[in-house]
Design a protein around this motif. Structure first.
Motif, PDB file in Angstrom:
ATOM      1  N   TYR A 135      -5.927  10.407  -1.741  1.00 43.46           N
ATOM      2  CA  TYR A 135      -5.604  10.412  -3.173  1.00 43.46           C
ATOM      3  C   TYR A 135      -6.271   9.239  -3.896  1.00 43.46           C
ATOM      4  O   TYR A 135      -6.572   9.336  -5.100  1.00 43.46           O
ATOM      5  N   THR A 136      -6.516   8.149  -3.191  1.00 45.69           N
ATOM      6  CA  THR A 136      -7.291   7.057  -3.778  1.00 45.69           C
ATOM      7  C   THR A 136      -8.688   7.547  -4.149  1.00 45.69           C
ATOM      8  O   THR A 136      -9.185   7.287  -5.259  1.00 45.69           O
ATOM      9  N   ARG A 170       0.739  16.154   2.033  1.00 43.81           N
ATOM     10  CA  ARG A 170       0.752  17.326   1.153  1.00 43.81           C
ATOM     11  C   ARG A 170       1.848  17.220   0.098  1.00 43.81           C
ATOM     12  O   ARG A 170       1.688  17.685  -1.032  1.00 43.81           O
ATOM     13  N   ALA A 171       2.981  16.605   0.457  1.00 42.07           N
ATOM     14  CA  ALA A 171       4.067  16.434  -0.513  1.00 42.07           C
ATOM     15  C   ALA A 171       3.655  15.482  -1.625  1.00 42.07           C
ATOM     16  O   ALA A 171       4.100  15.624  -2.770  1.00 42.07           O
ATOM     17  N   ALA A 172       2.812  14.500  -1.305  1.00 40.01           N
ATOM     18  CA  ALA A 172       2.222  13.583  -2.295  1.00 40.01           C
ATOM     19  C   ALA A 172       3.262  12.795  -3.071  1.00 40.01           C
ATOM     20  O   ALA A 172       3.058  12.448  -4.234  1.00 40.01           O
ATOM     21  N   SER A 173       4.387  12.507  -2.437  1.00 37.48           N
ATOM     22  CA  SER A 173       5.472  11.761  -3.075  1.00 37.48           C
ATOM     23  C   SER A 173       5.620  10.409  -2.390  1.00 37.48           C
ATOM     24  O   SER A 173       5.708  10.331  -1.155  1.00 37.48           O
ATOM     25  N   TYR A 174       5.672   9.339  -3.202  1.00 33.68           N
ATOM     26  CA  TYR A 174       5.691   7.988  -2.665  1.00 33.68           C
ATOM     27  C   TYR A 174       6.708   7.131  -3.423  1.00 33.68           C
ATOM     28  O   TYR A 174       6.973   7.373  -4.614  1.00 33.68           O
ATOM     29  N   PRO A 175       7.296   6.119  -2.769  1.00 35.82           N
ATOM     30  CA  PRO A 175       8.263   5.241  -3.438  1.00 35.82           C
ATOM     31  C   PRO A 175       7.627   4.511  -4.616  1.00 35.82           C
ATOM     32  O   PRO A 175       6.446   4.156  -4.583  1.00 35.82           O
ATOM     33  N   LEU A 176       8.428   4.277  -5.651  1.00 33.07           N
ATOM     34  CA  LEU A 176       7.915   3.575  -6.823  1.00 33.07           C
ATOM     35  C   LEU A 176       7.389   2.191  -6.480  1.00 33.07           C
ATOM     36  O   LEU A 176       6.516   1.666  -7.187  1.00 33.07           O
ATOM     37  N   SER A 177       7.909   1.586  -5.407  1.00 34.87           N
ATOM     38  CA  SER A 177       7.434   0.267  -5.022  1.00 34.87           C
ATOM     39  C   SER A 177       5.957   0.275  -4.639  1.00 34.87           C
ATOM     40  O   SER A 177       5.291  -0.762  -4.674  1.00 34.87           O
ATOM     41  N   ARG A 178       5.426   1.452  -4.284  1.00 38.23           N
ATOM     42  CA  ARG A 178       4.018   1.558  -3.905  1.00 38.23           C
ATOM     43  C   ARG A 178       3.108   1.654  -5.133  1.00 38.23           C
ATOM     44  O   ARG A 178       1.884   1.567  -5.007  1.00 38.23           O
ATOM     45  N   LEU A 179       3.695   1.829  -6.313  1.00 40.59           N
ATOM     46  CA  LEU A 179       2.893   2.031  -7.516  1.00 40.59           C
ATOM     47  C   LEU A 179       2.007   0.821  -7.819  1.00 40.59           C
ATOM     48  O   LEU A 179       0.901   0.968  -8.360  1.00 40.59           O
ATOM     49  N   ARG A 206      -3.793  16.893  -6.854  1.00 43.16           N
ATOM     50  CA  ARG A 206      -3.375  17.482  -5.581  1.00 43.16           C
ATOM     51  C   ARG A 206      -4.208  18.717  -5.255  1.00 43.16           C
ATOM     52  O   ARG A 206      -4.514  18.988  -4.086  1.00 43.16           O
ATOM     53  N   LYS A 207      -4.573  19.462  -6.286  1.00 39.30           N
ATOM     54  CA  LYS A 207      -5.385  20.659  -6.075  1.00 39.30           C
ATOM     55  C   LYS A 207      -6.790  20.333  -5.604  1.00 39.30           C
ATOM     56  O   LYS A 207      -7.478  21.203  -5.059  1.00 39.30           O
ATOM     57  N   ARG A 208      -7.220  19.109  -5.811  1.00 41.70           N
ATOM     58  CA  ARG A 208      -8.572  18.702  -5.410  1.00 41.70           C
ATOM     59  C   ARG A 208      -8.652  18.288  -3.941  1.00 41.70           C
ATOM     60  O   ARG A 208      -9.740  18.057  -3.417  1.00 41.70           O
TER      61      ARG A 208
END
Length: 296
Positions: A135-136, A170-179, A206-208
């Protein structure tokens, strides 16, 4: 009952110590199936991962668990779970900025000058773990292309040997602390709120990105299209030094002319390829495939 015995009883640990012959057998299995090498100094890491999974499955001796892993389809399912215990998933967004800056400021502008107007950018993220690296790259390409060529398409294939890690990716969900790992310039339009105080990568990005379970040993034989960018950082360190050159030769064959191979600094020394030239300066380890083939 002594303190050590009480501790063992509380943890349910009835698995005997691993001797050197047993360690060598497990090392051979792991290297044969994944290519990953475990040197003697990392024996505690291997033993800890094995014991954790053996307790979960009710095994108390290494041999019975070893035999189960060789038991056809049943063993294949268990092997996939064990690999997740024996592979390291340390990763983060925008992990090595000099490499990413090379892609954005040097390689991509030069690539665009040479590419046809409708040619998309095809990238590969090797050892993507839980998706942060892939995703980076998506954020980087999205922002960079948006500044100079918004109509240019791109796609990223991301691979790993761990199915659980890929599920998280695939879920692409991360804790806000990682923002805070994501520079502010890359957050606009690329992330969205998620439940449980998480954030999620925006759907259009995500589609990419497509995720696949592929071992680096087999990457050159995987059904991958020719690539413009291969990002392979902090992966080769888990392979024997004599095998790293073979793996890199396989990745080099996947690169199109003007394609870029980015490795982690210090991961390999002395490797050369007749069609690739070193680029990017001292802070990065990257190789550019020449636009014309050279003859020995």
């Amino acid at each position: 009952m002594g303190m050590a015995a009480k501790s063992a009883a509380r943890s349910g640990n009835q698995i005997p110590p691993m001797d050197d012959l047993e360690f060598a057998r497990w090392v051979r299995l792991l290297e044969t199936r994944t290519g990953v090498t475990v040197p003697p100094e990392r024996k505690p890491f291997l033993v800890t991962g094995l014991r954790r999974r053996m307790r979960q499955t009710g095994h108390t001796d290494y041999n019975s668990y070893y035999e189960e892993l060789l038991d056809g389809a049943r063993g294949a399912v268990e092997w996939a779970t064990l690999v997740d215990h024996l592979t390291v998933h340390e990763t983060r967004f925008f992990r090595h900025m000099p490499s990413l800056e090379l892609i954005r400021k040097q390689w991509l502008p030069d690539w665009l000058d040479e590419a046809s107007d409708d040619q998309p950018v095809h990238a590969l993220s090797v050892g993507c773990s839980t998706g942060e690296e892939a995703y980076t790259l998506a954020m980087l390409l999205d922002v960079a292309l948006g500044e100079v060529d918004p109509s240019r398409r791109f796609g990223i294939t991301a691979t790993d040997v761990s199915q659980p890690a890929l599920s998280q990716a695939r879920a692409a969900s991360y804790p806000l602390s990682r923002l805070e790992e994501i520079p502010a310039q890359y957050r606009v339009g690329t992330i969205e709120p998620d439940e449980d105080e998480n954030f999620r990568i925006a759907e259009r990005l995500r589609k990419r990105v497509g995720f696949a379970c592929v071992n680096l040993m087999h990457a050159s034989r995987a059904p991958l299209r020719q690539l413009d960018l291969i990002y392979c950082q902090n992966v080769l360190i888990y392979f024997a030094r004599e095998r790293r050159g073979e793996l890199l030769d396989g990745l080099a064959r996947l690169l199109r002319p003007n394609g870029l191979l980015v490795l982690g600094p210090g991961e390999v020394t002395g490797w050369t390829h007749p069609q690739l030239i070193r680029t990017g300066g001292r802070q990065v380890l990257a190789f550019l495939r020449q636009s014309k083939e050279t003859r020995a």
